[in-house]
Design an enzyme around this catalytic site. Structure first.
Site, mmCIF file in Angstrom:
data_model
loop_
_atom_site.group_PDB
_atom_site.id
_atom_site.type_symbol
_atom_site.label_atom_id
_atom_site.label_comp_id
_atom_site.label_asym_id
_atom_site.label_seq_id
_atom_site.Cartn_x
_atom_site.Cartn_y
_atom_site.Cartn_z
ATOM 1 N N SER A 20 46.895 6.815 20.072
ATOM 2 C CA SER A 20 47.391 7.327 21.354
ATOM 3 C C SER A 20 48.193 8.619 21.158
ATOM 4 C CB SER A 20 48.283 6.264 22.002
ATOM 5 O OG SER A 20 48.952 6.803 23.119
ATOM 6 N N LYS A 48 47.216 8.955 26.094
ATOM 7 C CA LYS A 48 48.631 9.193 25.754
ATOM 8 C C LYS A 48 49.516 8.291 26.613
ATOM 9 C CE LYS A 48 52.498 11.574 24.663
ATOM 10 N NZ LYS A 48 53.204 11.212 23.421
ATOM 11 N N ASN A 72 56.907 14.470 14.609
ATOM 12 C CA ASN A 72 56.883 14.856 16.019
ATOM 13 C C ASN A 72 58.084 14.293 16.753
ATOM 14 O OD1 ASN A 72 56.206 12.705 18.270
ATOM 15 N ND2 ASN A 72 55.112 12.029 16.415
ATOM 16 N N ASN A 130 53.054 0.237 24.444
ATOM 17 C CA ASN A 130 53.773 0.987 23.419
ATOM 18 C C ASN A 130 55.214 0.507 23.375
ATOM 19 O OD1 ASN A 130 54.794 2.763 21.611
ATOM 20 N ND2 ASN A 130 54.185 4.625 22.683
ATOM 21 N N CYS A 133 57.715 3.727 20.278
ATOM 22 C CA CYS A 133 57.940 5.173 20.182
ATOM 23 C C CYS A 133 59.275 5.436 19.492
ATOM 24 C CB CYS A 133 57.939 5.813 21.565
ATOM 25 S SG CYS A 133 58.362 7.570 21.472
ATOM 26 N N ASN A 194 52.823 2.773 14.383
ATOM 27 C CA ASN A 194 53.295 3.980 15.042
ATOM 28 C C ASN A 194 54.029 4.795 13.971
ATOM 29 O OD1 ASN A 194 54.211 5.891 16.997
ATOM 30 N ND2 ASN A 194 54.306 4.286 18.549
ATOM 31 N N GLY A 245 47.503 5.181 10.375
ATOM 32 C CA GLY A 245 48.577 5.762 9.573
ATOM 33 C C GLY A 245 47.990 6.582 8.438
ATOM 34 N N GLY A 246 47.708 7.844 8.718
ATOM 35 C CA GLY A 246 47.290 8.756 7.657
ATOM 36 C C GLY A 246 45.841 8.649 7.227
ATOM 37 N N GLY A 267 44.697 9.775 13.783
ATOM 38 C CA GLY A 267 45.681 10.501 14.580
ATOM 39 C C GLY A 267 45.901 11.907 14.063
HETATM 40 O O1 RRO Z 1 55.730 11.063 22.691
HETATM 41 C C1 RRO Z 1 56.234 10.802 21.577
HETATM 42 O O2 RRO Z 1 57.228 11.411 21.145
HETATM 43 C C2 RRO Z 1 55.687 9.771 20.699
HETATM 44 C C3 RRO Z 1 55.254 8.522 21.125
HETATM 45 BR BR1 RRO Z 1 55.182 8.031 22.930
HETATM 46 C C4 RRO Z 1 54.867 7.547 20.172
HETATM 47 O O3 RRO Z 1 54.491 6.407 20.469
HETATM 48 N N1 RRO Z 1 54.916 7.901 18.861
HETATM 49 C C5 RRO Z 1 55.322 9.110 18.448
HETATM 50 O O4 RRO Z 1 55.371 9.373 17.251
HETATM 51 N N2 RRO Z 1 55.696 10.043 19.381
#
Ligand code: RRO
Length: 317
Positions: A20, A48, A72, A130, A133, A194, A245-246, A267
């Site tokens: 996602s 997303k 991120n 989710n 995050c 995640n 994961g990678g 991802g």
């Molecule tokens: O949007 C994000 O910052 C984010 C989400 Br929703 C998530 O589930 N995992 C991530 O690494 N970033």
């Protein structure tokens, strides 16, 4: 292992989907036109994360490129439930694969509202919750605690017969216990991992680089962590696992399937190569075909050379 695969009642062409938030199918279609549709790289599309209300996301900078991955701090920008249902969902439904809608709320009641509204729409084949995050505190808390997961599923499970996938965080002390709670309270599948919480400092000032302070680490840097957690969760649950994961190659995907995943999600690699999903599915297919032809573990699976025996990670990309 490869080829068509059944997942929570869905028939998928192969076991590779997207993580996602890592592949914007609508932007790809805007940029490249409808030509992307017949060549869509994934066997199902996970959208997303959406929240009930629109969100701006975190202040920039939102990304940091690490030596073996990405950090991120996107912070869930999205147009909210109403905007998603009105604009995005009808367009995503035109993709040639089943649609899995990822939702997040800061209480079981909020998630319940999202689940009811999304599940009522025929375009949604399944939902992903989710709870993991790293960039919004409430999501992390819910996903790290088996009791919170149980309470969430008790609230939302009765709302729909559609498949519910719970996306787990690696930032938990006992991911197996969280997965077991998800299964016991009605989840149809779990997905993991995640991103791992991490940070980067501004090279000149030493202040946190990311606008959100910390972020989520993804990519090859976390593959071994993901593999261990998938293996651990597979020993605790009998529902299907979406492993991620990678993953960069068919070999990595095959490892995740061997560790117990039913599907593999790609991802970070899609940022480098937007066709990575299709390439990895092809590589996996070829690998599985080769192993079926030469099933003897001393044959095709054995290291081919002394160099590979000594450095399998270097030579088996
Ligand atoms: O949007 C994000 O910052 C984010 C989400 Br929703 C998530 O589930 N995992 C991530 O690494 N970033």
């Amino acid at each position: 292992m490869s080829g068509p695969v059944a997942f929570c009642g869905l028939e998928l062409a192969h076991p590779v989907v997207n993580g996602s938030g890592t592949f914007d199918a609508l932007a790809a279609q805007r940029t490249f036109g409808d030509a992307v549709l017949p060549e869509f790289p994934f066997a199902a599309y996970v959208s997303k994360t959406i929240t009930r209300e629109p969100r701006q996301g975190n202040p920039p900078p939102r990304l940091w490129e690490a030596p073996a991955g990405l950090i991120n701090s996107i912070g869930l920008p999205n147009r909210g439930l109403d905007g998603y249902l009105a604009d995005d969902l009808p367009r995503l439904a035109q993709l040639p694969v089943p649609l899995i809608v990822n939702v997040m709320g800061d209480s079981p009641e909020h998630v319940g509202e999202l689940v009811s509204a999304v599940a009522a729409r025929p375009e949604a084949a399944a939902l992903e919750l989710n709870v993991s995050c790293p960039n919004v505190k409430s999501g992390l808390i819910m996903g790290a605690d088996p009791a919170e997961i149980a309470a969430l599923l008790d609230r939302v499970r009765p709302l729909t017969p559609k498949p519910l996938i719970v996306k787990l965080t690696p930032n938990a002390t006992d991911v197996g216990a969280v997965a077991a709670a998800a299964e016991a309270h009605g989840a149809d599948a779990v997905s993991l991992v995640n991103t791992l919480r991490g940070m980067a400092l501004h090279p000149a000032t030493g202040a946190p680089w990311l606008g959100g302070g910390t972020g989520g680490v993804s990519g090859p840097a976390i593959r071994a962590v993901a593999l261990a957690q998938i293996h651990e969760v597979a020993a605790r649950v009998s529902i299907p696992i979406v492993g991620m994961g990678g993953v960069q190659t068919g070999v990595h995907a095959r490892d995740f399937l061997r560790a117990g995943a039913t599907l593999v999600a790609v991802g970070t690699e899609s940022f480098r190569d937007p066709r990575a999903g299709a390439r990895i599915a092809d590589e996996l297919e070829a690998l599985v075909r080769k192993e079926r032809t030469f099933p003897d573990p001393a044959g095709s699976n054995a290291p081919d050379s002394r160099a590979e025996r000594e450095n399998p990670q270097q030579t088996r990309a």
